[in-house]
Design a protein around this motif. Sequence first.
Motif, short mmCIF file in Angstrom:
data_model
loop_
_atom_site.label_atom_id
_atom_site.label_comp_id
_atom_site.label_asym_id
_atom_site.label_seq_id
_atom_site.Cartn_x
_atom_site.Cartn_y
_atom_site.Cartn_z
N ALA A 109 12.90 10.72 -51.85
CA ALA A 109 13.80 9.92 -53.03
C ALA A 109 14.08 8.31 -52.65
N GLU A 110 12.17 7.97 -52.43
CA GLU A 110 12.23 6.09 -51.81
C GLU A 110 13.17 5.32 -53.11
N ASP A 111 13.50 5.00 -53.81
CA ASP A 111 13.93 4.63 -54.63
C ASP A 111 15.62 4.47 -53.67
N LEU A 112 15.78 4.98 -53.07
CA LEU A 112 17.39 5.07 -52.50
C LEU A 112 17.04 4.45 -50.95
N SER A 113 15.84 4.28 -50.77
CA SER A 113 15.68 3.74 -49.28
C SER A 113 14.91 1.99 -49.70
N GLU A 114 14.05 2.44 -51.28
CA GLU A 114 14.61 0.73 -51.39
C GLU A 114 15.31 0.01 -51.74
N GLY A 115 16.62 0.90 -51.54
CA GLY A 115 18.08 0.44 -52.29
C GLY A 115 17.63 -0.02 -53.45
N LYS A 116 16.70 0.24 -54.43
CA LYS A 116 16.71 0.29 -55.93
C LYS A 116 18.28 0.64 -57.02
N PHE A 117 17.94 0.16 -58.25
CA PHE A 117 19.20 0.21 -58.98
C PHE A 117 18.60 1.68 -60.09
N SER A 118 18.01 1.80 -60.17
CA SER A 118 17.51 2.82 -60.97
C SER A 118 18.10 3.77 -61.78
N PHE A 119 17.63 4.38 -62.83
CA PHE A 119 18.65 4.34 -63.91
C PHE A 119 19.52 5.28 -64.04
N PRO A 120 19.69 6.93 -62.93
CA PRO A 120 20.21 7.68 -62.42
C PRO A 120 21.09 7.07 -61.69
N ILE A 121 20.98 6.35 -61.21
CA ILE A 121 22.19 5.55 -59.65
C ILE A 121 23.10 4.81 -60.70
N VAL A 122 22.57 3.81 -61.44
CA VAL A 122 23.33 2.80 -61.83
C VAL A 122 24.10 3.29 -63.37
N HIS A 123 23.86 4.62 -63.46
CA HIS A 123 25.14 5.67 -64.37
C HIS A 123 25.84 6.12 -63.56
N GLY A 124 25.51 6.37 -61.98
CA GLY A 124 26.38 7.17 -61.07
C GLY A 124 27.34 5.63 -59.92
N ILE A 125 26.77 4.95 -60.06
CA ILE A 125 28.09 3.37 -60.28
C ILE A 125 28.80 3.44 -60.96
N ARG A 126 27.73 3.04 -62.23
CA ARG A 126 29.12 3.31 -63.35
C ARG A 126 29.62 3.67 -63.94
N GLU A 127 29.50 4.90 -63.80
CA GLU A 127 30.62 5.81 -64.12
C GLU A 127 31.93 6.57 -63.18
N ASN A 128 31.78 6.07 -61.53
CA ASN A 128 32.90 6.02 -60.69
C ASN A 128 32.75 5.06 -60.13
N PRO A 129 33.27 3.52 -60.90
CA PRO A 129 33.23 2.95 -60.01
C PRO A 129 33.71 2.64 -58.83
N GLU A 130 34.78 3.04 -59.00
CA GLU A 130 35.94 3.34 -57.66
C GLU A 130 35.34 3.45 -56.43
N ASN A 131 34.04 4.68 -56.79
CA ASN A 131 34.30 5.04 -55.04
C ASN A 131 33.09 4.32 -54.56
N ARG A 132 32.60 3.89 -53.92
CA ARG A 132 31.75 2.80 -53.09
C ARG A 132 30.42 3.55 -52.23
N GLN A 133 30.42 4.93 -52.70
CA GLN A 133 29.57 5.30 -51.79
C GLN A 133 28.11 5.63 -51.85
N ILE A 134 27.63 5.05 -52.87
CA ILE A 134 26.36 4.75 -53.39
C ILE A 134 25.60 3.72 -52.59
N MET A 135 26.91 2.74 -53.75
CA MET A 135 26.70 0.88 -53.23
C MET A 135 26.48 0.85 -51.63
N ASN A 136 27.25 1.54 -50.82
CA ASN A 136 27.00 1.83 -49.62
C ASN A 136 25.86 2.12 -48.79
N VAL A 137 25.50 3.41 -49.57
CA VAL A 137 24.58 4.38 -49.33
C VAL A 137 23.41 3.21 -49.48
#
Length: 349
Positions: A258-286
Amino acid sequence: MDVAKYDNILSALSHPISNWSPERESAVLEPFTYIASNPGKEVRGKLIEAFNRWLNVPKDKLDVIVRVVGLLHNASLLVDDIEDDSQLRRGIPVAHKIYGIPQTINTANYVYFLAYQELASLRPDVRSRSRSSSLSSDSDHTPSPTYGQTDFSERLVLEHNLDLVVNAELLALHRGQGLDILWRDCLCCPTEEEYVDMVKDKTGGLLRIAIKLMMACATTNTKVDYIPLVDLIGIYFQIRDDYMNLQSNQYTEHKGFAEDLSEGKFSFPIVHGIRENPENRQIMNVLQKRPKTPTLKHHTISYLRDTTHSFDYTLAVLRTLERQARAEISRLGGNALLEAILDKLMVGA
């Protein structure tokens, strides 16, 4: 020390003889040779072969195009790995971890210029076609064809010059890469539409270089514009790569877990996860933490899978893109090689 050897240096400089040796060339190219000697999936090479079923580019010209794209591709990977602080590329340590950042950057830049040098061998053919077209127009005393009526290959030759075709796509590639880095470093999540536009530039650039050069040298189907299909395939390939980065054991072996997470990259599944539940900032903080150990990565992947269902969504988008690509291939006359490439790229195939 013999200072006298400099007494007549001006004369020597007036008749320069290059001291650049094959040994020096080999030494300067070591980071490039290192990565090029360990090829990846070679999808671009297979796509070139597939599109050539339609375009029938003469072998000598096609060989040049393949070399140009190979030089540009591997040079861009050298820089990309530095910008992402990657550890692995194709299952081995990245070049800059072995050769250092300064030498690797210099080599990548040097290889860009080698690609332009290779491109020069296509120019005589282009100039001759341009001259013959001009002479034909003069002798017939007829106006030049309108933009819409001219063959796509002729438009590339007459209106752009192949150097400018390549330059425009390299600008697009660096714009896309620049946005990707900007979003990452500013912790600014793009919309899906912004992400797709970025990918069209970043991932599609090198493939468009190949196909546009092929279109300029084509002997058949010169009136057909293949670039929309190329763009669609590029977007499909990148979204698939994003999915596999977070879900594939094979990717873990070749690039790390999962190197995209280590790079802090906004990949497609990550963009969807953030936009799908914007009140939850877990992914942004990770992403802000750039995690190197598995714990946060596993937690984020579970969240994307079970809470926002981002992997299911990504697979649905991939199926939609694949369906459109196959329909376009059929509309353009069919291409068994392109169909086979899509078959291999299918997630789970």
